[in-house]
Design a protein around this motif. Structure first.
Motif, PDB file in Angstrom:
ATOM      1  N   GLU A 101      28.455  23.647  44.728  1.00  0.00           N
ATOM      2  CA  GLU A 101      27.510  24.763  44.862  1.00  0.00           C
ATOM      3  C   GLU A 101      28.250  26.079  45.114  1.00  0.00           C
ATOM      4  O   GLU A 101      27.857  27.130  44.610  1.00  0.00           O
ATOM      5  CB  GLU A 101      26.535  24.478  46.008  1.00  0.00           C
ATOM      6  N   ALA A 145      31.138  26.874  44.013  1.00  0.00           N
ATOM      7  CA  ALA A 145      31.867  27.286  42.814  1.00  0.00           C
ATOM      8  C   ALA A 145      30.978  28.084  41.867  1.00  0.00           C
ATOM      9  O   ALA A 145      31.478  28.818  41.021  1.00  0.00           O
ATOM     10  CB  ALA A 145      32.428  26.057  42.092  1.00  0.00           C
ATOM     11  N   SER A 146      29.670  27.955  42.012  1.00  0.00           N
ATOM     12  CA  SER A 146      28.752  28.696  41.153  1.00  0.00           C
ATOM     13  C   SER A 146      28.383  30.021  41.823  1.00  0.00           C
ATOM     14  O   SER A 146      28.511  30.166  43.031  1.00  0.00           O
ATOM     15  CB  SER A 146      27.499  27.857  40.872  1.00  0.00           C
ATOM     16  N   PRO A 147      27.916  30.983  41.025  1.00  0.00           N
ATOM     17  CA  PRO A 147      27.550  32.281  41.602  1.00  0.00           C
ATOM     18  C   PRO A 147      26.409  32.151  42.606  1.00  0.00           C
ATOM     19  O   PRO A 147      25.570  31.268  42.500  1.00  0.00           O
ATOM     20  CB  PRO A 147      27.102  33.100  40.397  1.00  0.00           C
TER      21      PRO A 147
END
Length: 127
Positions: A82, A84-86
């Motif tokens: 989570e 690692a995502s924007p």
């Protein structure tokens, strides 16, 4: 010099500052807020490495400890994805991670990065 000035210790006293102010030698100014999500991601990665080392060194002695450490590692793996995502991690994710960290406290108490994960989660949750 007035009596009031003589009573104050030497130094700099700044009331309100708008914009940027730098006082003293070798100072820098950083604009913005720290990236708490990135801090958490790095701390989670480090703690996962420490847990892997703990497992390799035979730290999996007690069954109960192993279960809570597995749950913590699972939560951290999900949190890493989570993070690692924007965007910021969800509050629910952070609460689960905090609880898993608390549950594994007996094992992670000697792992330096466990405190960093706890602090980063606390900062993201606002306390």
């Amino acid at each position: 010099m007035t009596e009031n000035q003589a009573a104050r210790p030497a130094g700099v006293n700044i009331g309100t500052v708008h914009g940027v102010a730098v006082v003293g030698d070798h100072n820098t100014v950083t604009y913005g807020t720290p990236d708490r999500g990135e801090e958490l991601r790095l701390a989670v990665r480090q703690l996962r490495e420490e847990i892997a080392e703990w497992r390799r060194s035979g730290g999996e002695g007690a069954g109960a400890s192993l279960d809570v450490v597995r749950r913590l590692d699972d939560e951290m793996a999900d949190a890493e994805g989570e993070l690692a995502s924007p965007g910021a991690p969800s509050p629910a994710r952070l609460v689960r991670l905090r609880q898993a960290l608390a549950d594994a406290g007996a094992v992670t108490a000697t792992m330096a990065s466990a405190a960093a994960v706890g602090q980063a989660v606390g900062a993201l949750l606002g306390g």
